[in-house]
Design an enzyme around this catalytic site. Structure first.
Site, mmCIF file in Angstrom:
data_model
loop_
_atom_site.group_PDB
_atom_site.id
_atom_site.type_symbol
_atom_site.label_atom_id
_atom_site.label_comp_id
_atom_site.label_asym_id
_atom_site.label_seq_id
_atom_site.Cartn_x
_atom_site.Cartn_y
_atom_site.Cartn_z
ATOM 1 N N VAL A 60 0.804 -1.222 0.000
ATOM 2 C CA VAL A 60 0.000 0.000 0.000
ATOM 3 C C VAL A 60 0.838 1.274 0.000
ATOM 4 C CG1 VAL A 60 -0.238 0.350 2.491
ATOM 5 C CG2 VAL A 60 -2.168 0.870 0.975
ATOM 6 N N TYR A 61 2.133 1.199 0.248
ATOM 7 C CA TYR A 61 2.956 2.399 0.230
ATOM 8 C C TYR A 61 3.003 2.976 -1.185
ATOM 9 C CZ TYR A 61 4.757 0.922 4.825
ATOM 10 O OH TYR A 61 4.887 0.532 6.144
ATOM 11 N N SER A 62 2.438 4.161 -1.335
ATOM 12 C CA SER A 62 2.303 4.798 -2.650
ATOM 13 C C SER A 62 1.624 3.865 -3.649
ATOM 14 C CB SER A 62 3.658 5.260 -3.198
ATOM 15 O OG SER A 62 4.172 6.325 -2.436
ATOM 16 N N ILE A 63 0.727 3.032 -3.123
ATOM 17 C CA ILE A 63 -0.054 2.081 -3.933
ATOM 18 C C ILE A 63 0.856 1.313 -4.897
ATOM 19 C CG2 ILE A 63 -2.174 1.769 -5.265
ATOM 20 C CD1 ILE A 63 -2.562 3.073 -2.563
ATOM 21 N N GLY A 64 1.865 0.676 -4.316
ATOM 22 C CA GLY A 64 2.753 -0.205 -5.080
ATOM 23 C C GLY A 64 4.040 0.423 -5.535
#
Length: 340
Positions: A60-64
């Site tokens: 989920v960090y920066s959505i991938g």
């Protein structure tokens, strides 16, 4: 660099772990201070040169995007077999009812997506980012066990939950002969010590490693309380964690500064040395966004605090509200990206 076993496993990890939430794309994340790829790579390379072999990210960090940046850098700079690569699953990755969480469908889909973004055939440590109140824990643990048996995951861990939930998951795995968690990534630092009530004693009893996140309380333990930085101004997550206990937290920060001055070291050394002395802490997760952040953290490995210094650091603490573990229906916004 020192290396230690991850709990009761045979896996050797560096005494510090590089957390990579700060690498990604600001337009796809809740923090405006994250580094794009060109600025992230020197930090990753510096960590490797310092002997850090443990890297932590999340889908989920920066959505991938964090996984993509970390995976590419490690391919270019490191021997994969010497790297311990951790990533996490739970947060909402796309719109729709199956866009996040810990169902079998979501976990299997997200594991494959993480492998593609990381550019690797396996994940060393696959962590459930939060507890999912909507999915039976039996379904989650069985799915994680299947990933281990398939060879796509080597070990599994958990993060940010209540002690009873962690024990329930371990019990379900044990009675069914499934893979158990070997690590807990919990919120633990001098400003937030609620984990000492139940989670830390439980981890010691079970032989599970603690790899604390936010070990420096979003930098608050390393600078004057009133220091003006971009992160201090814009980090809504940190504000929600610490602003309500400002008076007592300020007293702790002042003790860190006093001891650092008396010992002739940096404040980061004192804050991390306190944490590294706590059993079963194995490898705090350092969210470095500058090479100097890594250099500062390394100094903690050579500092041993006295009993009087530890007592002085701990004396001002008062109970805090629980942060990290989710109540039913509570959003993960601020910790894991989009709310679910």
């Amino acid at each position: 660099m020192e290396y230690v076993k991850l709990g009761r496993t045979g896996l050797d990890v560096s005494r510090l772990c590089l957390g990579t939430m700060g690498f990604g794309n600001a337009e796809r994340w809740i923090h405006p201070w994250v580094l794009e790829e060109d600025d992230s790579r020197p930090v990753i390379k510096h960590a490797l040169d310092a002997g850090i072999n443990f890297f932590d990210t999340a889908n989920v960090y920066s959505i991938g995007r964090s996984e993509e940046i970390v995976g590419k850098a490690l391919v270019d700079y490191a021997n994969r077999e010497e790297i311990v690569l951790a990533t996490k699953v739970h947060g909402q990755m796309h719109e729709g009812p199956n866009g996040g969480g810990l169902s079998r469908k979501s976990i299997l889909a997200e594991a494959e997506a993480s492998l593609r973004r990381l550019g690797t055939d396996y994940i060393d440590l696959y962590i459930i980012h939060r507890w999912d109140h909507t999915v039976p824990i039996e379904e989650t643990m069985r799915t994680l066990d299947d990933l281990v048996r398939s060879g796509k995951v080597r070990y599994i861990g958990a993060s940010a939950m209540f002690a009873w939930q962690f024990l329930q998951a371990q019990h379900v795995a044990e009675v069914n002969g499934w893979t158990k968690f070997v690590s807990m990534q919990n919120h633990y630092n001098l400003l937030y010590r609620e984990e000492e009530r139940e989670m830390m004693p439980l981890l010691r009893e079970l032989g599970v490693a603690s790899t604390p996140y936010s070990p420096l309380a979003a930098g608050r333990l390393t600078r004057d309380w009133d220091a003006d930085t971009e992160r201090a101004r814009t980090d809504r997550t940190a504000k929600s964690k610490y602003d309500a206990t400002e008076d007592t937290d300020r007293a702790i920060v002042e003790q860190v500064a006093r001891i650092a001055q008396d010992r002739g070291v940096e404040r980061v050394h004192v804050a991390l040395a306190w944490l590294l002395a706590k059993d079963p802490v194995v490898s705090p997760i350092i969210g470095a966004t500058k090479t100097s952040h890594i250099d500062g953290a390394l100094g903690a490995l050579d500092l041993e605090l006295t009993a009087d210094e530890i007592a002085a650091l701990e004396a001002p603490y008062v109970p805090h509200r629980v942060v990290g573990a989710l109540a039913p229906g509570e959003s993960t916004l601020g910790e894991g990206g989009k709310s679910r």
